[in-house]
Design a protein around this motif. Structure first.
Motif, PDB file in Angstrom:
ATOM      1  N   ARG A 296       0.874  -1.198   0.015  1.00 33.67           N
ATOM      2  CA  ARG A 296       0.128  -0.002  -0.133  1.00 33.67           C
ATOM      3  C   ARG A 296       0.970   1.268   0.013  1.00 33.67           C
ATOM      4  O   ARG A 296       0.395   2.166  -0.095  1.00 33.67           O
ATOM      5  CB  ARG A 296      -0.868   0.060   1.307  1.00 33.67           C
ATOM      6  N   GLU A 297       1.994   1.225   0.332  1.00 32.47           N
ATOM      7  CA  GLU A 297       2.997   2.219   0.296  1.00 32.47           C
ATOM      8  C   GLU A 297       2.896   3.114  -1.243  1.00 32.47           C
ATOM      9  O   GLU A 297       2.999   2.447  -2.244  1.00 32.47           O
ATOM     10  CB  GLU A 297       4.424   2.026   0.546  1.00 32.47           C
ATOM     11  N   PRO A 298       2.829   4.492  -1.158  1.00 35.83           N
ATOM     12  CA  PRO A 298       2.802   5.081  -2.509  1.00 35.83           C
ATOM     13  C   PRO A 298       4.127   5.199  -3.190  1.00 35.83           C
ATOM     14  O   PRO A 298       4.837   5.981  -3.133  1.00 35.83           O
ATOM     15  CB  PRO A 298       2.393   6.415  -2.050  1.00 35.83           C
ATOM     16  N   ASP A 299       4.498   4.138  -3.781  1.00 31.27           N
ATOM     17  CA  ASP A 299       5.744   4.177  -4.513  1.00 31.27           C
ATOM     18  C   ASP A 299       5.585   3.137  -5.791  1.00 31.27           C
ATOM     19  O   ASP A 299       4.513   2.940  -6.315  1.00 31.27           O
ATOM     20  CB  ASP A 299       6.950   3.369  -3.551  1.00 31.27           C
ATOM     21  N   GLN A 300       6.657   2.789  -6.542  1.00 36.73           N
ATOM     22  CA  GLN A 300       6.470   1.889  -7.725  1.00 36.73           C
ATOM     23  C   GLN A 300       6.743   0.560  -7.633  1.00 36.73           C
ATOM     24  O   GLN A 300       6.729  -0.172  -8.682  1.00 36.73           O
ATOM     25  CB  GLN A 300       7.590   2.573  -8.930  1.00 36.73           C
ATOM     26  N   PRO A 448       4.180  12.177  -8.447  1.00 40.82           N
ATOM     27  CA  PRO A 448       2.964  11.484  -7.862  1.00 40.82           C
ATOM     28  C   PRO A 448       1.663  12.185  -8.462  1.00 40.82           C
ATOM     29  O   PRO A 448       1.618  13.448  -8.694  1.00 40.82           O
ATOM     30  CB  PRO A 448       3.008  12.050  -6.327  1.00 40.82           C
ATOM     31  N   GLN A 451      -3.453  11.990  -5.577  1.00 37.71           N
ATOM     32  CA  GLN A 451      -3.698  11.180  -4.348  1.00 37.71           C
ATOM     33  C   GLN A 451      -2.240  10.906  -3.807  1.00 37.71           C
ATOM     34  O   GLN A 451      -2.125  10.175  -2.760  1.00 37.71           O
ATOM     35  CB  GLN A 451      -4.280   9.846  -4.486  1.00 37.71           C
ATOM     36  N   ARG A 453       0.121   9.161  -5.159  1.00 36.88           N
ATOM     37  CA  ARG A 453       0.505   7.760  -5.857  1.00 36.88           C
ATOM     38  C   ARG A 453       1.242   8.032  -7.139  1.00 36.88           C
ATOM     39  O   ARG A 453       0.955   8.718  -8.076  1.00 36.88           O
ATOM     40  CB  ARG A 453      -0.374   6.883  -5.794  1.00 36.88           C
ATOM     41  N   TYR A 454       2.400   6.938  -7.141  1.00 35.38           N
ATOM     42  CA  TYR A 454       3.043   6.979  -8.363  1.00 35.38           C
ATOM     43  C   TYR A 454       2.866   6.005  -9.398  1.00 35.38           C
ATOM     44  O   TYR A 454       2.265   4.931  -9.076  1.00 35.38           O
ATOM     45  CB  TYR A 454       4.821   7.024  -8.054  1.00 35.38           C
TER      46      TYR A 454
END
Length: 465
Positions: A296-300, A448, A451, A453-454
């Protein structure tokens, strides 16, 4: 804050794993450090000129510059300063000032007499590598330990300036970067410059000897190879107020594909390399799959990968990477031959061969009986010995091809396509076009959304090669 330069994963230092493939959870000492933590040469004139044979006699002091002061860099420079013969740390460079100064504070506790780094040779920012290298004379040693996206750029500049180079894995993140590294490696060869790489498992004596046994036929003809890195989640640090987007992503480089090439490239590279070493060949194609199932972390990051490689003889290697909590964990290689099997690779400090296809302790056929070996120190010992005694030493081609095998696996998993070595190596897809012209104010190649997110690769849609 106390900082550690131990450049191993906890798995390689814990009690030996049993042959039944237990769950082993590797720590991330090198990566945790990341979170914890003007004498110029006429460069343009050197770029196209064949340098004289550059080496140092045993009595001479070798000046060192460290580019990238995180956990990997801190470990590498400590190993370099522990080699035989006099060395002197001359300059350091990092994107972040606190890391550059932090590595010096920690090193002084062990190597104060080998340090000569006044404030004017502590370089910060994206161009710090140039200023650090420019402060050295030809024949000095540069250690490259920044995020892998920068490796081809920094490697080229160091070789153009006449430096011997140690570069940590990984060595590039895309095909154009690999091609550049291969070209620079050839340039280093022509200039008689020594190049060492951070695939330290190649210098682990137990692993060297077990691969020799396999090549000699101890388990028959190798028919399958498996490479694993299965453990808990990769961490992510939210962006603090006031930090630029570029700085945030560099601080979390393991989470962004353009910086580290993906989990399968920067984290699984060692055991992909071991599989290719055992096969004594490079794969001709790859197909695979992967995705984000629980992350769920906002990364790739994909949180799981599976890439299946085919070698020229038709045999295969499967590389599996997963970083999800509460799942089966294993870190190493499993090799099957027509007469037996082996458990070896990074994460397996006591590699063994077995007479059957089950790694049964009662059927151990071979195990290492020699003296203990620190592969991290040995890789630097061999490198510095080659410099001081002017012995041939250039690990570029092998290491770049191992890195490219991992990149090809990522291409296959992210695109959902069957990828062939030649077409992948010819790819013009760059993950960070124009990176060498970035400044501290540049926008990174991924941003991002509303939101926060990436973008994440989507098999069947993403053009990965």
């Amino acid at each position: 804050m106390q900082q550690s330069f131990r450049r191993t994963n906890v798995t390689t230092e814990t009690q030996p794993t049993t042959p039944s493939l237990p769950q082993t959870a590797p720590g991330e000492t090198r990566r945790d450090f990341l979170k914890q933590s003007a004498r110029a040469v006429a460069g343009t004139a050197l770029a196209g000129v064949l340098l004289p044979r550059v080496h140092a006699a045993e009595a001479n002091t070798l000046k060192l510059a460290l580019i990238g002061c995180g956990g990997r860099g801190g470990g590498a420079i400590a190993q370099a300063m522990s080699t035989k013969g006099p060395t002197k740390l001359w300059a350091v460079a990092d994107f972040f000032e606190h890391r550059a100064r932090g590595v010096l504070d920690t090193l002084r506790r062990r190597f104060e007499k080998q340090m000569d780094v006044p404030p004017e040779r502590v370089f910060v920012g994206l161009d710090g590598y140039k200023r650090a290298i420019d402060s050295l004379e030809p024949g000095s040693v540069v250690l490259l330990a920044t995020p892998p996206a920068f490796r081809p750029i920094h490697f080229e500049y160091a070789v153009q300036k006449g430096m011997h180079v140690f570069m940590e894995k990984s060595f590039a993140v895309d095909a154009p970067g690999i091609r550049r590294v291969l070209r620079v490696g050839q340039m280093a060869q022509e200039k008689n410059l020594k190049v060492a790489t951070g695939l330290m498992s190649r210098h682990y004596l137990p692993l060297e000897q077990i691969v020799e046994q396999i090549h000699a036929g101890a388990i028959g003809e190798v028919i399958t190879a498996y490479a694993y890195r299965m453990h808990g989640p990769v961490g992510f640090t939210p962006k603090p107020p006031g930090m630029s987007e570029l700085a945030h992503q560099i601080a979390n480089y393991s989470n962004f594909t353009w910086l580290n090439g993906s989990f399968i490239v920067d984290w699984l590279i060692h055991n992909i390399d071991v599989g290719c070493w055992v096969k004594n060949a490079w794969p001709v194609s790859a197909q695979g799959m992967g995705g984000r199932q629980v992350r769920r972390e906002p990364d790739q990051l994909f949180d799981h990968y599976m890439a299946e490689y085919t070698f020229p003889d038709g045999t295969r290697m499967v590389a599996q990477g997963r970083h999800i909590t509460k799942c089966w964990e294993f870190f190493g290689n499993v090799i099957h031959g027509t007469k037996g099997c082996g458990v070896l690779g990074e994460g397996q400090p006591n590699p063994m061969l077995f007479s059957g296809h089950h790694p049964d302790p009662k059927q151990v056929q071979w195990r290492y009986r020699g003296e203990p070996c620190d592969q991290y120190q040995r890789e630097h010992d061999l490198f510095f010995d080659a410099i001081r005694n002017d012995r041939p030493y250039n690990e570029t081609e092998r290491s770049a091809k191992s890195c490219f095998a991992a990149i090809m696996g990522r291409m296959a998993c992210e695109s959902g396509q069957l990828v062939r070595w030649d077409e992948a190596l010819a790819s013009t897809v760059e993950l960070a076009p124009g990176l060498e012209h970035y400044t501290m104010d540049s926008k990174p190649p991924v941003m991002p959304d509303e939101q926060g997110r990436y973008p994440v690769a989507m098999p069947g849609q993403t053009q990965a090669f």
